[in-house]
Design a protein around this motif. Structure first.
Motif, PDB file in Angstrom:
ATOM      1  N   UNK A 226      -7.081  24.861 -30.130  1.00  0.00           N
ATOM      2  CA  UNK A 226      -7.757  23.692 -30.707  1.00  0.00           C
ATOM      3  C   UNK A 226      -8.997  24.112 -31.487  1.00  0.00           C
ATOM      4  N   UNK A 229      -8.056  25.264 -34.894  1.00  0.00           N
ATOM      5  CA  UNK A 229      -7.733  24.105 -35.733  1.00  0.00           C
ATOM      6  C   UNK A 229      -9.024  23.501 -36.298  1.00  0.00           C
ATOM      7  N   UNK A 233     -10.109  23.348 -40.367  1.00  0.00           N
ATOM      8  CA  UNK A 233     -10.303  22.062 -41.031  1.00  0.00           C
ATOM      9  C   UNK A 233     -11.726  21.930 -41.549  1.00  0.00           C
ATOM     10  N   UNK A 264     -23.958  20.114 -22.460  1.00  0.00           N
ATOM     11  CA  UNK A 264     -22.934  19.129 -22.084  1.00  0.00           C
ATOM     12  C   UNK A 264     -22.217  18.529 -23.287  1.00  0.00           C
ATOM     13  N   UNK A 268     -18.832  17.713 -28.290  1.00  0.00           N
ATOM     14  CA  UNK A 268     -18.933  16.407 -28.942  1.00  0.00           C
ATOM     15  C   UNK A 268     -19.614  16.545 -30.295  1.00  0.00           C
ATOM     16  N   UNK A 271     -17.057  18.034 -32.757  1.00  0.00           N
ATOM     17  CA  UNK A 271     -16.027  17.092 -33.205  1.00  0.00           C
ATOM     18  C   UNK A 271     -16.609  15.960 -34.043  1.00  0.00           C
ATOM     19  N   UNK A 274     -16.970  17.359 -37.421  1.00  0.00           N
ATOM     20  CA  UNK A 274     -15.624  17.430 -37.983  1.00  0.00           C
ATOM     21  C   UNK A 274     -15.222  16.078 -38.567  1.00  0.00           C
ATOM     22  N   UNK A 275     -15.465  15.066 -37.756  1.00  0.00           N
ATOM     23  CA  UNK A 275     -15.168  13.688 -38.115  1.00  0.00           C
ATOM     24  C   UNK A 275     -15.889  13.299 -39.405  1.00  0.00           C
ATOM     25  N   UNK A 278     -14.658  15.192 -42.484  1.00  0.00           N
ATOM     26  CA  UNK A 278     -13.378  14.678 -42.952  1.00  0.00           C
ATOM     27  C   UNK A 278     -13.579  13.382 -43.743  1.00  0.00           C
ATOM     28  N   UNK A 279     -14.523  12.564 -43.302  1.00  0.00           N
ATOM     29  CA  UNK A 279     -14.741  11.287 -43.983  1.00  0.00           C
ATOM     30  C   UNK A 279     -15.393  11.478 -45.342  1.00  0.00           C
TER      31      UNK A 279
ATOM     32  N   UNK B  80     -13.313   2.468 -35.777  1.00  0.00           N
ATOM     33  CA  UNK B  80     -12.754   3.805 -35.999  1.00  0.00           C
ATOM     34  C   UNK B  80     -11.752   3.749 -37.157  1.00  0.00           C
ATOM     35  N   UNK B  83     -12.983   3.452 -41.367  1.00  0.00           N
ATOM     36  CA  UNK B  83     -13.262   4.640 -42.189  1.00  0.00           C
ATOM     37  C   UNK B  83     -12.132   5.677 -42.148  1.00  0.00           C
ATOM     38  N   UNK B  84     -11.533   5.860 -40.979  1.00  0.00           N
ATOM     39  CA  UNK B  84     -10.635   6.996 -40.793  1.00  0.00           C
ATOM     40  C   UNK B  84      -9.303   6.820 -41.515  1.00  0.00           C
ATOM     41  N   UNK B  94      -6.364  15.334 -37.795  1.00  0.00           N
ATOM     42  CA  UNK B  94      -7.479  16.082 -37.205  1.00  0.00           C
ATOM     43  C   UNK B  94      -8.650  15.148 -36.884  1.00  0.00           C
ATOM     44  N   UNK B  95      -8.935  14.214 -37.778  1.00  0.00           N
ATOM     45  CA  UNK B  95     -10.041  13.292 -37.514  1.00  0.00           C
ATOM     46  C   UNK B  95      -9.781  12.504 -36.232  1.00  0.00           C
ATOM     47  N   UNK B  97      -7.827  13.444 -33.734  1.00  0.00           N
ATOM     48  CA  UNK B  97      -7.958  14.352 -32.583  1.00  0.00           C
ATOM     49  C   UNK B  97      -9.431  14.454 -32.207  1.00  0.00           C
ATOM     50  N   UNK B  98     -10.281  14.571 -33.241  1.00  0.00           N
ATOM     51  CA  UNK B  98     -11.717  14.633 -33.002  1.00  0.00           C
ATOM     52  C   UNK B  98     -12.215  13.403 -32.254  1.00  0.00           C
ATOM     53  N   UNK B  99     -11.742  12.236 -32.652  1.00  0.00           N
ATOM     54  CA  UNK B  99     -12.095  10.998 -31.949  1.00  0.00           C
ATOM     55  C   UNK B  99     -11.709  11.089 -30.470  1.00  0.00           C
ATOM     56  N   UNK B 101     -11.243  13.710 -28.621  1.00  0.00           N
ATOM     57  CA  UNK B 101     -12.063  14.668 -27.877  1.00  0.00           C
ATOM     58  C   UNK B 101     -13.442  14.090 -27.578  1.00  0.00           C
ATOM     59  N   UNK B 102     -14.007  13.364 -28.543  1.00  0.00           N
ATOM     60  CA  UNK B 102     -15.317  12.757 -28.303  1.00  0.00           C
ATOM     61  C   UNK B 102     -15.224  11.725 -27.175  1.00  0.00           C
ATOM     62  N   UNK B 104     -13.135  11.791 -24.687  1.00  0.00           N
ATOM     63  CA  UNK B 104     -12.997  12.553 -23.441  1.00  0.00           C
ATOM     64  C   UNK B 104     -14.357  13.082 -22.982  1.00  0.00           C
ATOM     65  N   UNK B 105     -15.136  13.632 -23.911  1.00  0.00           N
ATOM     66  CA  UNK B 105     -16.425  14.223 -23.528  1.00  0.00           C
ATOM     67  C   UNK B 105     -17.419  13.136 -23.105  1.00  0.00           C
ATOM     68  N   UNK B 219      -6.137  17.223 -25.708  1.00  0.00           N
ATOM     69  CA  UNK B 219      -5.262  17.630 -26.795  1.00  0.00           C
ATOM     70  C   UNK B 219      -3.802  17.738 -26.325  1.00  0.00           C
TER      71      UNK B 219
END
Lengths: 294, 310, 409
Positions: A226, A229, A233, A264, A268, A271, A274-275, A278-279, B80, B83-84, B94-95, B97-99, B101-102, B104-105, B219
């Motif tokens: 991951x 990836x 990107x 912690x 986050x 990502x 990353x988000x 991408x936007x 979400x 924009x996405x 990928x965007x 997936x990023x969502x 993961x965020x 989850x965290x 993931x």
């Protein structure tokens, strides 16, 4: 010492991430496919290096090219079994993605049968690991060696893709497979060459990871899949410099969010960046024209 | 029933087959509309945690928790999606997936975060330890009913104007827009439906497996959900259901293979995808396979062969 | 390139790369484990008694699950060859859970409801146990965790046992001793925050540090599967702690020790159960000097029980690798299960529910059982009771913390 050391940590980790991401990016740039089995080839590379050193009594320096060649071959087999039949049939790219997952499961399970599940390692002292003396920062020879090898591989790959005929063929196929065929380029050969190169890079990364972190298991690919990836990107999909830049950016973000006391949330942060990238800049940090791929 | 049990499909396996079929449908919706979104695990997590908090901390019945989880995911999906969903293909993947993961965290660190903001000790998601001791209250008939209702709505949807617009966007988004279809509206609505469906699966599953933790929604889970839809096929709603059934039941049926189970599982997955790239529920794929077995190349393949040799 | 040739080459490569594990078998001696005296040789048992075992045998969790299965296989062999259950054959049916909660549920359902086993060992992870053990409880089938350390596990019901000491039974003692020996005043704390094992370890460490009035200079976290801890370690080390306190699993533990030393940190490193793997000491070499571990069992224990020595010998001879704590606990778990069956000595004509109940009751009666873990008893709450170990690596091998304390004090 603290902040300088953190900068060193970030550079080191960036080298590690880029090294893994290179082959990933290469396959994507030519085929437009995410090869989720890349991390499994990486793991096989580490084991081949280990077997070469411990069973064949080869030196670490000879084990790296050996692992590169064998991983390259494994990668071609992967193409022949999991990707080529789907390409021939013009299957959607998403099928190729799932096919690569099947291949990854297979490769990991075969490795588990052959090598067992217990972590293995290169013999202690395969390469010098004592920190260098007399510096204001702490860095070990292996770290310097890995950074140098990583940079060399990146440069060689860049040269291959940009300067050589083979590289031109790869870029032509990447741009448009049909047009490339009309120009007389055998796209099958280009794909196999791409997979060989990507596999060889994964193999080198595997051995160097094995040396740097000295824990080799059939599952070592999971932790970087991951991350790789994210790196490609962020840098710009299908872009070799992008993989390198992405690697260093992700590493810097992780290290400095830890340095700032946010261990912690470091993932986050990554990502979220990353988000946002991408936007607002979907072509990535390095990419130029926005090109649609699946 | 005895026959099923003898090959390893016990009631609990069947229940999770149904849950996974719902998850497969949730990603099918977006794929059918031409969106490669992988946010499903994140919405599943939102549904599961909201649902469990409602049944455990507020003593609400399962149906209320189900609705609560669905509403929560729907609300999150709006900001979400807007924009996405401008992104396409792998960038969208990928965007999202990023969502995931965020999400989850944030769940992982929810208690620490909430404690430091409110100033008192909060114990809600319990971090990596997860929530345990959730009663198993989801019943097979509820899952079946939920799946049947979902499929009914889907079938109605496919026949409606909205459904035809979905298909048009998948074919060619720009052409759809020129035809006067409100692409943004359709894509966002489908995304919200998909999120709601994933969340419902999350609520129902949490009350089957008795315990949830953030690690369940990473993931790996997304990749599994995607595999349900792709292996089954995304040309009809039956595909993801079959995919979810097969991928859940297969490892259980293969238990007798012991240490070779993973290899056999991987080979089957690979062979199906390579020989039936359109998925298990795709009649053309089977026809082509049949012709291949009998050694007759299809028209398209003959043309392709000619082009390649030329 | 020819496709068949490539495939052939691939297969050849796999075979070429595989290297077999040599297995050797010892002659049968009377086992050092077991209630040979306290319970008579059973005479009523059916011809075969079958117990289930759920371990993570594939995927990343196999690092723990495979040694667990091997240790149980070793115990089963020993039990049958020594005639511990008389004429009765002791059989264990293994199921893989792959570290996955759904699969653990499936495996438990299959074993308890379909295969109708008498009792179950496992599952490997606490998170799996919380999902799967209620199925055993509902079917009144004894289940014994051999590696579950999470808080509240046995609270799931009166058929749920574990023989693995929870961190709360290990860590406070280690911290208190370490404070006495090393005069700890301030420490840095590092833990994995996305894994129930490392988080529960962290919580107990934190409480123990507070109870002992040791200042926590900073807390840093990492995620499962991380390889690089330089950034976190740089932060902690720059605050000049007296010791680093770490809650991590074996794979991460090795990296943390090596990287901390490479960053020029030479002080003590205190770890919990996760550090208790022979691989940690083997893979860190000189860097392990000053490492302090608390745990249930340790390969390098300088004062092992006789049965522990015998267990290590047999395990190494059979599997050509050293056992870890998980193996020792699983081996003991299988012996405890067989012992309960021996002491219950239920009749072949008793129905399944009676047989399971008899095993449960017999397990509850086990006191002062000599095992590789030491003298072992079950409490009334089905929790394990035996002395934990607290050791320090000194001169390349483990020494009891107390002895080193005597020298330095």
């Amino acid at each position: 010492m603290n902040i300088t050391q953190q900068i060193v940590n970030a550079i080191w980790l960036g080298g590690v991430y880029s090294l893994f991401a290179l082959g990933y990016a290469l396959v994507f740039s030519v085929l437009g496919v995410l090869n989720l089995a890349h991390s499994a080839v990486f793991m096989w590379g580490a084991f081949i290096g280990l077997v070469a050193v411990t069973q064949l009594n080869v030196s670490v320096w000879a084990a790296i090219p050996l692992a590169m060649v064998v991983s390259g071959v494994i990668s071609i087999v992967l193409d022949v079994l999991a990707f080529a039949p789907l390409r021939r049939r013009n299957a959607p790219r998403i099928s190729q993605l799932i096919s690569s997952i099947g291949a990854a499961i297979l490769l990991v399970n075969i490795a588990q049968l052959i090598f067992g599940t217990q972590p293995q390692r290169f013999p202690l002292g395969s390469i010098p690991s004592d920190p260098l003396e007399g510096l204001p920062i702490r860095i070990t020879p292996i770290q310097i060696i890995i950074l140098l090898v990583a940079i060399t591989l990146m440069a060689v790959l860049q040269y291959l893709v940009v300067r050589t005929r083979a590289g031109q063929a790869m870029r032509a196929v990447a741009f448009n497979q049909r047009v490339a065929s009309l120009l007389g380029i055998n796209s099958g050969n280009v794909f196999r060459m791409t997979f060989f190169l990507a596999g060889a890079l994964a193999g080198a990364a595997g051995v160097l990871f094995g040396l740097a972190y000295n824990t080799i298991t059939p599952f070592m690919g999971d932790s970087v899949a991951l991350k790789g990836l994210t790196v490609i990107v962020l840098g710009g999909l299908g872009n070799i410099q992008g993989a390198v830049v992405g690697g260093f950016v992700v590493a810097a973000l992780e290290v400095f969010s830890i340095a700032a006391g946010g261990s912690n949330y470091r993932e986050a942060f990554v990502f979220t960046l990353l988000f946002l990238i991408l936007l607002f800049r979907p072509q990535g940090l390095v990419g130029q024209a926005a090109e649609t791929r699946a | 029933m005895d026959l099923l049990r003898s090959i390893g499909i016990t009631e609990i396996v069947f229940q999770l087959m149904l849950v996974n079929a719902i998850l497969g449908l949730s990603i099918y919706l977006t794929l059918y509309t031409g969106m490669f979104s992988l946010a499903n695990a994140g919405f599943m997590a939102i549904g599961a945690y909201v649902g469990v908090v409602l049944t455990q901390n507020y003593d609400l019945p399962l149906w209320a928790a189900l609705i609560g989880g669905m509403i929560a995911a729907g609300i999150v999906a709006v900001p979400i999606g807007l924009p996405v969903l401008r992104l396409r293909d792998i960038y969208l993947a990928i965007a999202t997936i990023g969502f995931g993961e965020v999400v989850r965290i944030l769940i992982l660190n929810f208690d620490t975060l909430a404690s430091s903001i409110s100033g008192e000790s909060v114990q809600l998601t319990r971090g990596a330890l997860g929530i345990t001791g959730i009663p198993k209250i989801t019943e097979t008939w509820q899952l079946l009913l939920f799946l049947v209702v979902t499929v009914y709505i889907l079938v109605r949807l496919h026949r409606s104007r909205f459904g035809r617009a979905m298909a048009a966007i998948r074919q060619d988004e720009q052409a759809a827009a020129t035809m006067g279809i409100n692409v943004v509206y359709i894509k966002n609505t489908v995304f919200i439906f998909s999120a709601i469906l994933a969340a419902s699966a999350g609520v129902l599953k949490a009350h089957l497996t008795r315990t949830i933790s953030p690690g369940d929604y990473g993931f790996d889970q997304v990749v599994n959900i995607l595999a349900f839809a792709v292996l089954g096929g995304t040309s009809t709603w039956l595909g993801p259901i079959v995919g979810g059934f097969v991928l859940t039941a297969l490892p259980e049926i293969l238990r007798e293979f012991k240490q070779y189970r993973g290899i056999v599982n991987g080979v089957i997955l690979l062979v199906v995808i390579v020989y039936l790239p359109g998925g298990l529920v795709n009649i053309n794929g089977w026809k082509r396979l049949w012709r291949r077995i009998r050694g007759q190349p299809s028209v398209i393949e003959r043309i392709q062969q000619n082009t390649r040799s030329g | 390139m020819n496709r068949k040739l490539v495939s052939l080459l691939f297969v050849f490569l796999m075979v070429f790369l595989s290297f077999g594990v040599i297995t050797a078998q010892d002659e049968v001696e009377k086992p050092l484990v077991g209630f040979w005296e306290s319970c008579p040789t059973p005479s009523n048992l059916p011809a075969t008694v079958t117990v289930g075992a759920i371990f993570g045998l594939s995927d990343a969790v196999a690092v723990y699950g495979v040694p667990q299965r091997q240790a149980v296989e070793l115990a089963v062999e020993e039990i049958n060859e020594s005639g511990y259950l008389g004429e009765t054959v002791f059989e264990v049916r293994f199921e893989d859970s792959a570290g996955n909660r759904d699969q653990a549920i499936f495996a438990m359902t299959k074993l308890v409801e379909e295969d109708k086993v008498l009792a179950v060992l496992g599952p490997t992870l606490s998170s799996e146990a919380f999902a799967a053990d209620p199925i055993a409880q509902e079917n009144s089938t004894p289940v014994m965790g051999v590696s579950n350390t999470a808080l509240g596990l046995t609270g799931m019901g009166d058929f749920v046992f574990r023989n693995s000491l929870p961190e709360a039974a290990v860590i406070p003692g280690t911290i208190a001793q370490a404070k006495e020996v090393l005069g700890l005043e301030k420490v840095g704390l590092l833990y994995g925050n996305d894994d129930d094992f490392t988080v529960s370890g962290y919580q107990v460490f934190r409480q123990a540090l507070l109870d002992n009035e040791i200042e926590i200079l900073g807390e840093e976290t990492f995620a499962k599967g991380d390889l690089d801890f330089n950034a976190q370690l740089t932060n902690l080390i720059s605050q000049e702690p007296d010791a680093l306190v770490v809650s991590a699993l074996a794979a991460e533990a090795t990296q943390i020790i090596l990287q901390a030393r490479a960053l020029d940190y030479n002080g003590p490193i205190i770890g919990g159960n996760g550090f208790n793997s022979p691989a940690v000491l083997r893979d860190t070499g000189e860097a392990s000097e000053g490492l302090i571990v608390g745990g249930a069992w340790n390969y390098g224990n300088p004062n092992p029980t006789e049965s522990s020595v015998r267990f290590v010998e047999m395990y190494e001879a059979k599997f050509n690798q050293s056992p870890d704590q998980f193996a020792a606990q699983s081996y003991t778990g299988a012996w405890l299960m067989a012992t309960a069956i021996r002491c219950a000595d239920f009749g072949a004509d008793a129905d399944l529910a009676e047989q399971r109940l008899a095993i449960r009751d017999a397990l509850l009666q086990i006191r002062d059982f000599d095992s590789p873990l030491g003298v072992f008893s079950f409490t009334e709450d089905r929790e394990p009771l035996h002395d934990p170990i607290a050791q320090i690596v000194s001169g390349g091998k483990f020494e009891p913390l107390a002895v080193v304390m005597g020298e330095s004090g």
